[in-house]
Design a protein around this motif. Structure first.
Motif, PDB file in Angstrom:
ATOM      1  N   ASN A  31       0.781  -1.264  -0.017  1.00 29.89           N
ATOM      2  CA  ASN A  31      -0.035  -0.062  -0.049  1.00 29.89           C
ATOM      3  C   ASN A  31       1.125   1.209  -0.123  1.00 29.89           C
ATOM      4  O   ASN A  31       1.963   0.920   0.414  1.00 29.89           O
ATOM      5  N   GLN A  48      -4.846   6.837   1.293  1.00 27.60           N
ATOM      6  CA  GLN A  48      -4.350   5.411   1.100  1.00 27.60           C
ATOM      7  C   GLN A  48      -4.549   5.014   0.034  1.00 27.60           C
ATOM      8  O   GLN A  48      -5.947   4.942  -0.621  1.00 27.60           O
ATOM      9  N   HIS A  92       4.070  -0.109   3.119  1.00 32.75           N
ATOM     10  CA  HIS A  92       4.440  -1.356   3.699  1.00 32.75           C
ATOM     11  C   HIS A  92       5.122  -2.109   2.517  1.00 32.75           C
ATOM     12  O   HIS A  92       4.582  -2.201   1.487  1.00 32.75           O
TER      13      HIS A  92
ATOM     14  N   GLY B  99       1.047  -2.769   8.927  1.00 29.98           N
ATOM     15  CA  GLY B  99       1.034  -3.863   8.255  1.00 29.98           C
ATOM     16  C   GLY B  99      -0.493  -4.247   7.803  1.00 29.98           C
ATOM     17  O   GLY B  99      -0.613  -5.037   7.029  1.00 29.98           O
ATOM     18  N   LYS B 100      -1.397  -3.482   8.627  1.00 28.31           N
ATOM     19  CA  LYS B 100      -2.661  -4.041   8.413  1.00 28.31           C
ATOM     20  C   LYS B 100      -3.457  -2.610   7.503  1.00 28.31           C
ATOM     21  O   LYS B 100      -4.620  -2.559   7.603  1.00 28.31           O
ATOM     22  N   HIS B 101      -2.563  -2.016   6.831  1.00 26.57           N
ATOM     23  CA  HIS B 101      -3.318  -0.817   6.194  1.00 26.57           C
ATOM     24  C   HIS B 101      -3.925   0.302   7.057  1.00 26.57           C
ATOM     25  O   HIS B 101      -4.781   0.754   6.570  1.00 26.57           O
ATOM     26  N   GLU B 102      -3.258   0.411   8.140  1.00 25.07           N
ATOM     27  CA  GLU B 102      -3.818   1.360   9.089  1.00 25.07           C
ATOM     28  C   GLU B 102      -3.300   2.585   9.159  1.00 25.07           C
ATOM     29  O   GLU B 102      -2.079   2.803   8.723  1.00 25.07           O
TER      30      GLU B 102
END
Lengths: 110, 115
Positions: A31, A48, A92, B99-102
């Motif tokens: 992402n 995002q 990430h 890692g959880k797109h937060e």
């Protein structure tokens, strides 16, 4: 180590001109996030992107995520003085902690 | 109001004098992290915590300690500050671990000067 490269480091524009900052990773990102930090302030989440080739818009701001998910860009159309600040990308890589680019500092003269 | 609160906002100290920068969030976030921001170097992670009693080193942990005894608090401790720790520090939190797109919520920052 793992890095997310961001260019340019600084950009000065005249009010009304467009602005673009670029973010590049050597490895695939799961992402990409973009943050804005006003002078004297703290980073604030903007958006995002998760999908390959994704494009999102927020008023005059356009965010893109590359097809290979290794690069991203933020484009501001017709900059205003309220756009000044530092823009950070962050992504990430394969389950790592969020890795920040070094930021692009935008200044706008009226 | 949902927020991450850091204190103090500004701190001037001398080499070797132990200090603590506090960080508290009221959003019931599991993940908390400390960053330092230096000109030309961007945001570098110092330590992070996935949950209570779980902490781990980031990219630049030397000279720092953290603890996570309660979910809402994540203090940053400098046992023996040195001038190279002069920096702008940010605490940040997210609902779930990285890692959880937060997205991260940042505190207002602490400008530390070590003389």
């Amino acid at each position: 180590g793992q890095q997310v490269m961001q260019i340019p480091q600084y950009q000065h524009v005249q009010e009304g001109e467009d602005f673009t900052t670029y973010c590049n990773s050597s490895t695939t990102l799961s992402n990409i996030q973009w943050y804005k930090q006003r002078p004297g302030g703290h980073p604030v989440f903007l958006i995002q992107l998760v999908k390959s080739g994704e494009v999102k818009k927020q008023k005059r701001l356009t965010f893109q995520f590359g097809e290979a998910k290794k690069n991203s860009s933020l484009h501001i159309t017709a900059t205003q003085t309220t756009d000044v600040g530092t823009y950070f990308c962050a992504g990430h890589q394969a389950g790592t902690a969020l890795i920040f680019g070094k930021g692009t500092t935008l200044s706008v003269s009226s | 109001e949902a927020q991450v609160t850091q204190n103090p906002r500004y701190l001037i100290t001398v080499t070797g004098k132990k200090l603590t920068v506090t960080c508290s969030q009221n959003m019931n976030h599991e993940y908390m992290s400390w960053y330092r921001q230096d000109p030309g170097l961007g945001l570098r992670q110092i330590y992070y915590s996935m949950n209570v009693e779980v902490t781990d080193k980031g990219d630049v942990p030397e000279g720092y300690k953290v603890s996570r005894k309660e979910k809402r608090n994540f203090p940053l401790i400098l046992e023996s500050p040195s001038p190279n720790q002069t920096s702008l520090y940010f605490c940040a939190s997210s609902l779930r671990p990285a890692g959880k797109h937060e997205k991260l919520f940042f505190g207002s920052g602490t400008q530390l000067s070590v003389l």
